[in-house]
Structure formats: structure tokens, C-alpha cells
Scaffold this motif. Structure first.
Motif, PDB file in Angstrom:
ATOM      1  N   ARG A  38     -36.136   8.085 -14.014  1.00 49.56           N
ATOM      2  CA  ARG A  38     -34.939   8.928 -13.988  1.00 49.56           C
ATOM      3  C   ARG A  38     -35.332  10.390 -13.862  1.00 49.56           C
ATOM      4  O   ARG A  38     -36.432  10.789 -14.244  1.00 49.56           O
ATOM      5  N   GLN A  39     -34.397  11.152 -13.309  1.00 50.95           N
ATOM      6  CA  GLN A  39     -34.626  12.586 -13.155  1.00 50.95           C
ATOM      7  C   GLN A  39     -33.336  13.327 -13.433  1.00 50.95           C
ATOM      8  O   GLN A  39     -32.333  13.138 -12.740  1.00 50.95           O
ATOM      9  N   ALA A  40     -33.377  14.155 -14.474  1.00 50.28           N
ATOM     10  CA  ALA A  40     -32.247  15.006 -14.811  1.00 50.28           C
ATOM     11  C   ALA A  40     -32.426  16.362 -14.128  1.00 50.28           C
ATOM     12  O   ALA A  40     -33.551  16.746 -13.798  1.00 50.28           O
ATOM     13  N   PRO A  41     -31.333  17.104 -13.910  1.00 50.82           N
ATOM     14  CA  PRO A  41     -31.445  18.412 -13.249  1.00 50.82           C
ATOM     15  C   PRO A  41     -32.429  19.315 -13.972  1.00 50.82           C
ATOM     16  O   PRO A  41     -32.369  19.465 -15.199  1.00 50.82           O
ATOM     17  N   GLY A  42     -33.336  19.884 -13.202  1.00 43.67           N
ATOM     18  CA  GLY A  42     -34.315  20.803 -13.771  1.00 43.67           C
ATOM     19  C   GLY A  42     -35.502  20.132 -14.430  1.00 43.67           C
ATOM     20  O   GLY A  42     -36.411  20.818 -14.907  1.00 43.67           O
ATOM     21  N   ASN A  43     -35.502  18.815 -14.458  1.00 43.48           N
ATOM     22  CA  ASN A  43     -36.596  18.083 -15.099  1.00 43.48           C
ATOM     23  C   ASN A  43     -37.408  17.299 -14.077  1.00 43.48           C
ATOM     24  O   ASN A  43     -36.946  17.035 -12.967  1.00 43.48           O
ATOM     25  N   GLN A  44     -38.603  16.918 -14.493  1.00 40.75           N
ATOM     26  CA  GLN A  44     -39.425  16.062 -13.645  1.00 40.75           C
ATOM     27  C   GLN A  44     -38.953  14.616 -13.752  1.00 40.75           C
ATOM     28  O   GLN A  44     -38.321  14.223 -14.737  1.00 40.75           O
ATOM     29  N   ARG A  45     -39.274  13.853 -12.732  1.00 37.91           N
ATOM     30  CA  ARG A  45     -38.959  12.423 -12.774  1.00 37.91           C
ATOM     31  C   ARG A  45     -39.832  11.783 -13.862  1.00 37.91           C
ATOM     32  O   ARG A  45     -41.036  12.041 -13.938  1.00 37.91           O
ATOM     33  N   GLU A  46     -39.206  10.927 -14.683  1.00 44.80           N
ATOM     34  CA  GLU A  46     -39.931  10.297 -15.783  1.00 44.80           C
ATOM     35  C   GLU A  46     -39.723   8.799 -15.773  1.00 44.80           C
ATOM     36  O   GLU A  46     -38.667   8.294 -15.345  1.00 44.80           O
ATOM     37  N   LEU A  47     -40.725   8.093 -16.274  1.00 41.77           N
ATOM     38  CA  LEU A  47     -40.633   6.642 -16.366  1.00 41.77           C
ATOM     39  C   LEU A  47     -39.653   6.252 -17.469  1.00 41.77           C
ATOM     40  O   LEU A  47     -39.710   6.756 -18.578  1.00 41.77           O
ATOM     41  N   VAL A  48     -38.765   5.330 -17.137  1.00 40.41           N
ATOM     42  CA  VAL A  48     -37.854   4.761 -18.124  1.00 40.41           C
ATOM     43  C   VAL A  48     -38.439   3.450 -18.642  1.00 40.41           C
ATOM     44  O   VAL A  48     -38.606   3.269 -19.852  1.00 40.41           O
ATOM     45  N   ALA A  49     -38.754   2.545 -17.727  1.00 40.70           N
ATOM     46  CA  ALA A  49     -39.296   1.248 -18.105  1.00 40.70           C
ATOM     47  C   ALA A  49     -39.909   0.585 -16.883  1.00 40.70           C
ATOM     48  O   ALA A  49     -39.530   0.891 -15.749  1.00 40.70           O
ATOM     49  N   ARG A  50     -40.874  -0.313 -17.137  1.00 36.87           N
ATOM     50  CA  ARG A  50     -41.477  -1.057 -16.044  1.00 36.87           C
ATOM     51  C   ARG A  50     -41.662  -2.504 -16.486  1.00 36.87           C
ATOM     52  O   ARG A  50     -41.776  -2.782 -17.694  1.00 36.87           O
ATOM     53  N   VAL A  51     -41.687  -3.401 -15.508  1.00 39.58           N
ATOM     54  CA  VAL A  51     -41.866  -4.821 -15.814  1.00 39.58           C
ATOM     55  C   VAL A  51     -42.758  -5.432 -14.747  1.00 39.58           C
ATOM     56  O   VAL A  51     -42.588  -5.181 -13.549  1.00 39.58           O
ATOM     57  N   THR A  52     -43.730  -6.218 -15.184  1.00 40.84           N
ATOM     58  CA  THR A  52     -44.633  -6.881 -14.243  1.00 40.84           C
ATOM     59  C   THR A  52     -44.040  -8.206 -13.785  1.00 40.84           C
ATOM     60  O   THR A  52     -43.031  -8.682 -14.335  1.00 40.84           O
ATOM     61  N   SER A  53     -44.673  -8.797 -12.803  1.00 41.90           N
ATOM     62  CA  SER A  53     -44.201 -10.093 -12.306  1.00 41.90           C
ATOM     63  C   SER A  53     -44.304 -11.163 -13.386  1.00 41.90           C
ATOM     64  O   SER A  53     -43.551 -12.148 -13.359  1.00 41.90           O
ATOM     65  N   GLY A  54     -45.199 -10.961 -14.332  1.00 38.64           N
ATOM     66  CA  GLY A  54     -45.348 -11.914 -15.431  1.00 38.64           C
ATOM     67  C   GLY A  54     -44.407 -11.665 -16.589  1.00 38.64           C
ATOM     68  O   GLY A  54     -44.417 -12.420 -17.564  1.00 38.64           O
ATOM     69  N   GLY A  55     -43.620 -10.600 -16.482  1.00 33.18           N
ATOM     70  CA  GLY A  55     -42.626 -10.328 -17.519  1.00 33.18           C
ATOM     71  C   GLY A  55     -43.060  -9.353 -18.589  1.00 33.18           C
ATOM     72  O   GLY A  55     -42.316  -9.098 -19.546  1.00 33.18           O
ATOM     73  N   ASN A  56     -44.253  -8.783 -18.466  1.00 33.36           N
ATOM     74  CA  ASN A  56     -44.676  -7.774 -19.441  1.00 33.36           C
ATOM     75  C   ASN A  56     -43.910  -6.471 -19.203  1.00 33.36           C
ATOM     76  O   ASN A  56     -43.762  -6.039 -18.058  1.00 33.36           O
ATOM     77  N   THR A  57     -43.456  -5.860 -20.280  1.00 35.59           N
ATOM     78  CA  THR A  57     -42.628  -4.660 -20.172  1.00 35.59           C
ATOM     79  C   THR A  57     -43.231  -3.477 -20.919  1.00 35.59           C
ATOM     80  O   THR A  57     -43.965  -3.645 -21.900  1.00 35.59           O
ATOM     81  N   ASN A  58     -42.919  -2.290 -20.427  1.00 34.95           N
ATOM     82  CA  ASN A  58     -43.263  -1.038 -21.087  1.00 34.95           C
ATOM     83  C   ASN A  58     -42.039  -0.134 -21.027  1.00 34.95           C
ATOM     84  O   ASN A  58     -41.323  -0.131 -20.023  1.00 34.95           O
ATOM     85  N   TYR A  59     -41.837   0.649 -22.085  1.00 39.01           N
ATOM     86  CA  TYR A  59     -40.695   1.555 -22.158  1.00 39.01           C
ATOM     87  C   TYR A  59     -41.156   2.944 -22.570  1.00 39.01           C
ATOM     88  O   TYR A  59     -42.136   3.097 -23.290  1.00 39.01           O
ATOM     89  N   ALA A  60     -40.388   3.933 -22.134  1.00 41.54           N
ATOM     90  CA  ALA A  60     -40.554   5.260 -22.706  1.00 41.54           C
ATOM     91  C   ALA A  60     -40.235   5.149 -24.189  1.00 41.54           C
ATOM     92  O   ALA A  60     -39.255   4.490 -24.580  1.00 41.54           O
ATOM     93  N   ASP A  61     -41.048   5.773 -25.003  1.00 43.62           N
ATOM     94  CA  ASP A  61     -40.899   5.632 -26.458  1.00 43.62           C
ATOM     95  C   ASP A  61     -39.496   5.992 -26.929  1.00 43.62           C
ATOM     96  O   ASP A  61     -38.939   5.342 -27.821  1.00 43.62           O
ATOM     97  N   SER A  62     -38.914   7.013 -26.331  1.00 41.54           N
ATOM     98  CA  SER A  62     -37.608   7.498 -26.790  1.00 41.54           C
ATOM     99  C   SER A  62     -36.470   6.536 -26.454  1.00 41.54           C
ATOM    100  O   SER A  62     -35.368   6.684 -26.979  1.00 41.54           O
ATOM    101  N   LEU A  63     -36.744   5.542 -25.602  1.00 44.38           N
ATOM    102  CA  LEU A  63     -35.675   4.653 -25.143  1.00 44.38           C
ATOM    103  C   LEU A  63     -35.768   3.249 -25.723  1.00 44.38           C
ATOM    104  O   LEU A  63     -34.869   2.429 -25.502  1.00 44.38           O
ATOM    105  N   LYS A  64     -36.850   2.982 -26.420  1.00 43.56           N
ATOM    106  CA  LYS A  64     -37.012   1.643 -26.987  1.00 43.56           C
ATOM    107  C   LYS A  64     -35.846   1.303 -27.907  1.00 43.56           C
ATOM    108  O   LYS A  64     -35.436   2.122 -28.719  1.00 43.56           O
ATOM    109  N   GLY A  65     -35.339   0.090 -27.734  1.00 40.59           N
ATOM    110  CA  GLY A  65     -34.241  -0.359 -28.572  1.00 40.59           C
ATOM    111  C   GLY A  65     -32.871  -0.146 -27.969  1.00 40.59           C
ATOM    112  O   GLY A  65     -31.904  -0.800 -28.367  1.00 40.59           O
TER     113      GLY A  65
END
Length: 121
Positions: A38-65
Motif C-alpha cells: 500500500r501507498q498513502a499520499p506522501g509515503n513510500q510503498r510498504e508491504l502489507v502482507a505476502r503469501v507463498t504458494s505453500g501458504g506461508n504468510t508474513n504481515y507488517a507488524d502493525s497490521l497483524k490481527g
């Protein structure tokens, strides 16, 4: 030609939910990983979440939950379920996929066109 088509953005009140979808189409052999940024005005693009083909996930710490990423490998589609939305979640959300073509070679980066998410207070 590979395309990523996003849908599901819009305007929602604080505390509400939205579900984003991104479908990849074309001569696709494999996709790994798929992700949302995601990218908000004036900010850099940041990772929100990613998922592999095997189903492993990663989240930005601030968005977990609050946010959940998932994918349907058969449909080459990734989803982002966003709950308890806050005004600070307002941004353009971009789908990302690293794609290997049927013609071979390595994985190539692809981005969707972006979908606007606006959370009102």
C-alpha cells in the motif's frame, strides 16, 4: 502477456471491513509469492502482507490481527481481508506477484494497477 486485476476497494467507515481480490491471468506456470502493498499520499510503498504458494504468510507488524491474506492457487488469485479499518489505513493498495511463465526462465515481478481504499472517521 500477464495481467493482475484488482477489485474490492472503496469507501468505508472506521471499524468497517473490506475484502480485496487480485486475479492473475496469462501464460502463468507458477506464482510465488503473491503480496499486497500500500501507498498513502506522501509515503513510500510498504508491504502489507505476502503469501507463498505453500501458504506461508508474513504481515507488517502493525497490521497483524486485523488483516488476513489468503490465496487460491487454482484461480491464481490473492485476497486481503481487512477488518477494523482505521483512517490511517487509507491508501492505494497494490497487488504484487512474482510469476514464472510457461515459456520458462525465472520469476518476473508484476504489479496491479492499484485500488483505492478510503476509511472515513
Amino acid at each position: 502477456q500477464v495481467q493482475l486485476v484488482e477489485s474490492g476497494g472503496g469507501l468505508v467507515q472506521a471499524g468497517g471491513s473490506l475484502r480485496l481480490s487480485c486475479a492473475a491471468s496469462g501464460s502463468i506456470f507458477s506464482i510465488d509469492p503473491m503480496a499486497w502493498y500500500r501507498q498513502a499520499p506522501g509515503n513510500q510503498r510498504e508491504l502489507v502482507a505476502r503469501v507463498t504458494s505453500g501458504g506461508n504468510t508474513n504481515y507488517a507488524d502493525s497490521l497483524k490481527g486485523r488483516f488476513t491474506i489468503s490465496r487460491d492457487n487454482a484461480k491464481n488469485t490473492v485476497y486481503l481481508q481487512m477488518n477494523s479499518l482505521r483512517p490511517e489505513d487509507t491508501a492505494v493498495y497494490y497487488c504484487y506477484a512474482a510469476i514464472q511463465y510457461f515459456s520458462g526462465g525465472g520469476y518476473y515481478r508484476h504489479w496491479g494497477q492499484g485500488t483505492q481504499v478510503t476509511v472515513s472517521s
